[in-house]
Design an enzyme around this catalytic site. Structure first.
Site, PDB file in Angstrom:
ATOM      1  NE  ARG A   1      -4.552  -1.143   1.743  1.00  0.00           N
ATOM      2  CZ  ARG A   1      -5.422  -1.577   2.656  1.00  0.00           C
ATOM      3  NH1 ARG A   1      -5.088  -1.626   4.082  1.00  0.00           N
ATOM      4  NH2 ARG A   1      -6.469  -2.064   2.296  1.00  0.00           N
TER       5      ARG A   1
ATOM      6  CE  LYS B   1     -10.650  -4.794   8.248  1.00  0.00           C
ATOM      7  NZ  LYS B   1     -10.243  -3.780   7.692  1.00  0.00           N
TER       8      LYS B   1
ATOM      9  N   GLY C   1      -6.354  -5.499   1.986  1.00  0.00           N
ATOM     10  CA  GLY C   1      -4.617  -5.488   2.420  1.00  0.00           C
ATOM     11  C   GLY C   1      -4.321  -6.970   2.836  1.00  0.00           C
TER      12      GLY C   1
ATOM     13  N   GLY D   1     -13.125  -3.959   1.726  1.00  0.00           N
ATOM     14  CA  GLY D   1     -14.561  -3.519   1.919  1.00  0.00           C
ATOM     15  C   GLY D   1     -14.840  -2.600   0.794  1.00  0.00           C
TER      16      GLY D   1
HETATM   17  C1  3PG Z   1      -8.769  -1.603   5.020  1.00  0.00           C
HETATM   18  O1  3PG Z   1      -7.883  -2.058   5.162  1.00  0.00           O
HETATM   19  O2  3PG Z   1      -9.493  -2.108   4.138  1.00  0.00           O
HETATM   20  C2  3PG Z   1      -8.933  -0.018   4.883  1.00  0.00           C
HETATM   21  O3  3PG Z   1      -7.670   0.351   5.454  1.00  0.00           O
HETATM   22  C3  3PG Z   1     -10.054   0.564   5.580  1.00  0.00           C
HETATM   23  O4  3PG Z   1     -10.036  -0.218   6.953  1.00  0.00           O
HETATM   24  P1  3PG Z   1     -11.350  -0.175   7.768  1.00  0.00           P
HETATM   25  O5  3PG Z   1     -12.103  -1.453   7.452  1.00  0.00           O
HETATM   26  O6  3PG Z   1     -10.653  -0.237   9.066  1.00  0.00           O
HETATM   27  O7  3PG Z   1     -12.117   1.003   7.624  1.00  0.00           O
HETATM   28 MG    MG Z   2      -7.638  -4.433   5.805  1.00  0.00          MG
END
Ligand code: 3PG
Ligand code: MG
Length: 396
Positions: free
Chosen positions: A38, A200, A355, A378
């Site tokens: 990144r 997530k 990421g 996301g």
């Molecule tokens: C990610 O890693 O997807 C981005 O940096 C956004 O992070 P977040 O999901 O914590 O908003």
């Molecule tokens: Mg991430």
């Protein structure tokens, strides 16, 4: 539809204070950067702005500190990295964003850079606080969002800041990302397979529900799959799981039925007794109380390979396992290799993002090929859904 306002490369920014929102949210372990992709992707624009003699103010978040100064989530390692990689003075700002900051930032010289400490140390960032956004905007003259991967977040440095600054633009990396994803959406061929993994869960589970209308196969791996196991009354031992997702999963199956979308969940998995242990392959019906599910199993890998072989488009976000321990990297790597092989040999259209996914596949010993590798997880999924991302709509 209104067009996004892209940063014109010929714009004179000499002596102008440019606020640059980047995604420098890279994986760290003991303050050591595990994957710099990144950051590397952000460097060309920073260097270009240095050449153009702008005064550069960089904003980024790292992790989710929720308004608390969590030391492990400091941007200091990233600051050190930038200092080494850029041919100019780079400063680090850890203070509050008040008049004092404005005064300090006014000493910045042409071509110099200041990196602000993790913007999520301020709770106002995640609340998209207007007053905070206004204070942020007062630090600069021009705003550039080059963080596509954060553009699905309605947060102050992404969203409300644009209300108060004279000129807002999208940066070149953001442009490259959406052009590549648009190209895939326009040219996608069926069968389309979407693979979703990672941890997530809560941010992705709703996305899944709307992706069902757009894909033929939906493969669920990673910690995400644990919720599906619970829904099916299977035991998951001590594995990571989100509470109260049964209702949404029920809707997912219902919707999948209606839309003739096939949902595939793992049939076996690699379990460990801890995150640092070795893995044992177990059928999903035989998980015991002390087991932690940390990867997909060999049978599942074979099933997924077949699905990928038969697909014409593959969209992938989120690793299949706890890749930080190489014993549980095999599932993710096998998926990556199958996609890469088909991209080269069978003109598979492939796009993957996130990421963690990037960090995981970077560990491959072979060179891998994809139609597009996105920095975004996301945001990439929500963009695929066809949503108007809050960070993009304000740049139109
Ligand atoms: C990610 O890693 O997807 C981005 O940096 C956004 O992070 P977040 O999901 O914590 O908003
Ligand atoms: Mg991430």
């Amino acid at each position: 539809m209104d067009e996004i306002n892209f940063f014109p490369d010929n714009l004179d920014v000499q002596n102008q204070k440019v606020i640059l929102r980047l995604d420098l949210n890279v994986p760290l372990r003991d303050k050591i950067i595990q994957d710099d992709t990144r950051i590397v992707l952000c460097l060309p624009l920073i260097k270009r702005l240095v050449e153009k003699k702008a005064k550069i103010i960089i904003i980024s978040h790292l992790g989710r500190p929720k308004g608390i100064k969590v030391p492990e989530l400091s941007l200091i390692p990233i600051y050190k990295y930038l200092k080494k990689s850029l041919p100019t003075n780079v400063y680090f700002y850890m203070g509050n964003l008040d008049e004092d900051a404005q005064d300090k930032f006014s000493h910045l010289k042409e071509g110099e850079i200041i990196l602000i400490e993790n913007i999520r140390y301020f709770k106002e960032e995640s609340n998209n606080d207007e007053d905070f956004a206004k204070r942020l905007s007062s630090l600069g003259d021009i705003y550039i969002n080059d963080a596509f991967s954060c553009s699905h977040r309605k947060q102050a440095s992404i969203h409300n800041i644009t209300k108060f600054i004279k000129k807002s633009f999208a940066g070149p990396l953001l442009k490259k990302e959406i052009n590549a994803i648009n190209l895939v959406i326009q040219n996608k061929k069926e069968p389309v397979t979407c693979i979703i993994g990672g941890s997530k869960i809560s941010t992705k589970i709703n996305v899944i529900s709307s992706l069902i209308e757009k894909v033929n196969n939906l493969v669920i791996v990673g910690a995400m799959a644990n919720n599906f196991f619970i829904y099916k009354n299977l035991k998951i031992g001590k594995s990571l799981v989100e509470e109260n997702t049964n209702e949404i999963i029920r809707t997912i199956y219902e919707k999948a039925n209606k839309n003739k979308c096939k949902i595939i969940i793992p049939e076996d998995c690699m379990v460990g007794s801890s995150f640092t242990s070795d893995g044992i392959n177990k059928d999903i019906n035989t998980i015991e109380d002390n087991d932690i599910i940390l990867d997909i199993g060999t049978k599942t890998i074979e099933i997924l390979k077949k699905i990928i072989d038969q697909s014409k488009t593959v969209l992938w976000n989120g690793p299949a396992g706890y890749f930080e321990n190489e014993n549980f990297l095999i599932g993710t790597m096998s998926i990556a290799e199958a996609i890469s092989k088909n991209t080269v040999e069978n003109s598979l259209i492939s796009i993957l993002g996130g990421g963690d996914t990037m960090a995981a596949i970077k560990q491959s010993k072979n060179k891998l090929f994809f139609t597009h590798l996105s920095t975004a997880g996301g945001a990439f999924l929500e963009y695929l859904e066809g949503k108007d991302l809050p960070g993009l709509s304000v740049l139109k």
